[in-house]
Scaffold this motif. Sequence first.
Motif, PDB file in Angstrom:
ATOM      1  N   ASP A 106       0.825  -1.199   0.000  1.00 36.05           N
ATOM      2  CA  ASP A 106       0.000   0.000   0.000  1.00 36.05           C
ATOM      3  C   ASP A 106       0.862   1.252   0.000  1.00 36.05           C
ATOM      4  O   ASP A 106       0.547   2.251  -0.629  1.00 36.05           O
ATOM      5  CB  ASP A 106      -0.932   0.010   1.204  1.00 36.05           C
ATOM      6  N   LYS A 107       2.005   1.167   0.689  1.00 37.23           N
ATOM      7  CA  LYS A 107       2.925   2.304   0.719  1.00 37.23           C
ATOM      8  C   LYS A 107       3.392   2.623  -0.686  1.00 37.23           C
ATOM      9  O   LYS A 107       3.537   3.759  -1.079  1.00 37.23           O
ATOM     10  CB  LYS A 107       4.144   1.968   1.577  1.00 37.23           C
ATOM     11  N   LEU A 108       3.646   1.572  -1.462  1.00 35.54           N
ATOM     12  CA  LEU A 108       4.131   1.749  -2.827  1.00 35.54           C
ATOM     13  C   LEU A 108       3.184   2.572  -3.672  1.00 35.54           C
ATOM     14  O   LEU A 108       3.585   3.264  -4.581  1.00 35.54           O
ATOM     15  CB  LEU A 108       4.266   0.373  -3.487  1.00 35.54           C
ATOM     16  N   ASP A 109       1.922   2.466  -3.371  1.00 38.33           N
ATOM     17  CA  ASP A 109       0.923   3.136  -4.190  1.00 38.33           C
ATOM     18  C   ASP A 109       0.734   4.591  -3.835  1.00 38.33           C
ATOM     19  O   ASP A 109       0.002   5.304  -4.494  1.00 38.33           O
ATOM     20  CB  ASP A 109      -0.429   2.425  -4.045  1.00 38.33           C
ATOM     21  N   ALA A 110       1.392   5.022  -2.756  1.00 40.24           N
ATOM     22  CA  ALA A 110       1.167   6.392  -2.323  1.00 40.24           C
ATOM     23  C   ALA A 110       1.621   7.393  -3.387  1.00 40.24           C
ATOM     24  O   ALA A 110       1.123   8.489  -3.472  1.00 40.24           O
ATOM     25  CB  ALA A 110       1.909   6.653  -1.018  1.00 40.24           C
ATOM     26  N   ASN A 111       2.597   7.021  -4.215  1.00 41.80           N
ATOM     27  CA  ASN A 111       3.069   7.906  -5.280  1.00 41.80           C
ATOM     28  C   ASN A 111       2.811   7.234  -6.612  1.00 41.80           C
ATOM     29  O   ASN A 111       2.739   6.023  -6.696  1.00 41.80           O
ATOM     30  CB  ASN A 111       4.573   8.137  -5.127  1.00 41.80           C
ATOM     31  N   PRO A 112       2.754   8.058  -7.679  1.00 43.44           N
ATOM     32  CA  PRO A 112       2.630   7.437  -9.002  1.00 43.44           C
ATOM     33  C   PRO A 112       3.824   6.527  -9.251  1.00 43.44           C
ATOM     34  O   PRO A 112       4.915   6.773  -8.744  1.00 43.44           O
ATOM     35  CB  PRO A 112       2.681   8.642  -9.949  1.00 43.44           C
ATOM     36  N   THR A 113       3.643   5.482  -9.999  1.00 40.36           N
ATOM     37  CA  THR A 113       4.732   4.535 -10.186  1.00 40.36           C
ATOM     38  C   THR A 113       5.710   4.951 -11.279  1.00 40.36           C
ATOM     39  O   THR A 113       6.861   4.576 -11.226  1.00 40.36           O
ATOM     40  CB  THR A 113       4.162   3.145 -10.498  1.00 40.36           C
ATOM     41  N   VAL A 114       5.252   5.698 -12.246  1.00 42.54           N
ATOM     42  CA  VAL A 114       6.164   6.196 -13.281  1.00 42.54           C
ATOM     43  C   VAL A 114       5.840   7.661 -13.556  1.00 42.54           C
ATOM     44  O   VAL A 114       4.694   8.005 -13.795  1.00 42.54           O
ATOM     45  CB  VAL A 114       6.002   5.441 -14.620  1.00 42.54           C
ATOM     46  N   GLU A 115       6.873   8.474 -13.522  1.00 36.78           N
ATOM     47  CA  GLU A 115       6.647   9.905 -13.743  1.00 36.78           C
ATOM     48  C   GLU A 115       7.798  10.425 -14.599  1.00 36.78           C
ATOM     49  O   GLU A 115       8.968  10.161 -14.304  1.00 36.78           O
ATOM     50  CB  GLU A 115       6.650  10.591 -12.378  1.00 36.78           C
TER      51      GLU A 115
END
Length: 602
Positions: A106-115
């Motif tokens: 869930d922590k991983l999803d806190a930010n966009p995965t590719v930017e």
Amino acid sequence: MRWLISHGKTRSQGSSEKKCLWHAIVTILFCMRFLKMAVAIDQHHGFRPFNRSQRCRLQSFTYLDNNIAEISQTNLNHSLKQAFEVANFHRSFSSPCLPLATRLEDKLDANPTVEIVGGHRAPRVRALVVEVAIAIASGIDLMPVSSGLGGAYFIRNKSGDNIAVTKPIDEVGGLMLGHSGMKRSVRVGGTGIREVAAYLLDHDGFAGVPPTALVKINHIGFHINNGAGGTTVSDPPSKVASLQHFVDHDFDAGELGPSGFSVASVHQIGIFDVRLLNLDRHAGNILVKKNDHQENGAIGVVDLVPIDHGLCLPEWLDDPYFEWLHWPQASVAFSESELEYIHNLDPFKDAELLRSELPSLGESSIRVLILCTIFLKQAASVGLCLADIGEMMTREFCGGEENLSVLENLCAKAKASLVTKSNDEDIYDNYDDDDDENSEKNLPKKEEVTIFEFDDESENILNEVSDVPQHVQFPPKMASFSKNPRFSSIRSMPKLQDAAASPPLSKQDDYEDGNTHHKHTYITKENSDNDSGDGIKVGGLTRSISCALHNYNSEIEGISLGDMSGSEWKLFLECFGMLLPEAFEGAKCMGSKQRLGTSCKF
Ligand SMILES: Nc1ncnc2c1ncn2[C@@H]1O[C@H](COP(=O)(O)OP(=O)(O)OP(=O)(O)O)[C@@H](O)[C@H]1O
């Protein structure tokens, strides 16, 4: 959504099929906007209605929405299909409200995965990022690439096909960010930005560099150096990395040998390498795609695809490696269309492009691009072939000694004449010996430039990496002169040590170049007793080069272009331009026919 798709399908059977499809797409976009708002609420407020997998699906749609303008109609249909697959819409979004994320995933999803953090304006990169984002959202693993020096990963889509290659900038050969890399003139951490620069500079896809972007990417599969040499999953990494479209290929050039390559494909890569002073064009960095099979089973037409441009655009003139240099195709004269392409190259426009798109690329590297492009244009205009040009740029080993290339010698000579001119004009009156004693006060502290901690904020990382070359200019350690008999005019130049190959003359020197304004801190220390070794005479002064960063100082060789002020740089280019005709005369003495022989056929 189901209704939407079926509704679109039923209507599409009628005459206004296209119209209805677009109607459906517009409606989907509308829904995406709604979902996007939901994601924003989910991310920025304590209230988190979605669980991990739901959030992944929402993000895949959000990417699609953000980048939809970049995607062609075919890609759009494909991407929509994939997004629907990922989102798996038969599952309901009306999940019960969950507590705040506590699990790692869930922590991983806190930010966009590719930017995208560099090269936004480059064509086709958004579509690439969308595809990768969708793949990551679907839970794919990264596949470490077994060939190469490490630090590269393949990204696959759900069907198991490779779609991209990503190389985190902190994983190059296990070296530390900011330190000298495989080549001293390109620091670790500076390769990703050069990959993107290469794509941006490959106008009209002339050389065929695959779409490349600099991204911040968040994936648990990345190697993490936790200081103990091991990998930990307690803190999933967000890394700055180059992201390149995966090109299907059958071989690399090393596996096949050059005899089946067309002259044009070799020239296209060669012209590109010359412009960017590529230090790493080995055969493994040219992918080969079969297009055709001959009847006897031999390989027919092939396409060449250049990859791995992390060692282009060095910070000073370095020794390039051109695998194609001794391929027979390189000795064939340029075609009309190639000459036209070269003629239309505008190095100053290219420089502006890099400054605006990749501001953290140092000015000294941009000057290398300008210089090499001018060199290429002039050489091609007098009828030199790729092999002639490549040879003039490459250093020569002679009697166990490395000699500067003809290009480097020309630059040294241009710089020397610059110093003479400058002295005549008394522009160094402001030089103050007393100030020099304090020069080390102005230097960045050793720790400040040698230690690069990886930071979550990609911009900080890029700035840290780029700060080093912008503050520290390494004056060149001069090698001996080229003894290549082909370039007799160059041989007659004075020895470099005597020719004052321009160490910096003041600690700080502002220069303006185009729209940018730069400040350089030079590292110098007066030592009038030493006029040999590192000692270089400049307008009656002899200085030795003392560098606080000993690990950088040793064995650095090459002509730096970044240590000139804006006006000096302009003057330098003028001098350089005047030296070229004579140098090219020497190169022309040995024609391409002589090198090729008569039996050479492609
Ligand atoms: N765009 C691409 N499409 C297909 N395959 C690729 C692509 N980029 C890299 N590869 C594959 O990954 C391998 C390693 O990539 P690359 O050469 O860029 O990494 P590297 O670690 O810098 O290697 P080295 O410096 O040793 O050449 C290549 O040999 C090639 O097989």
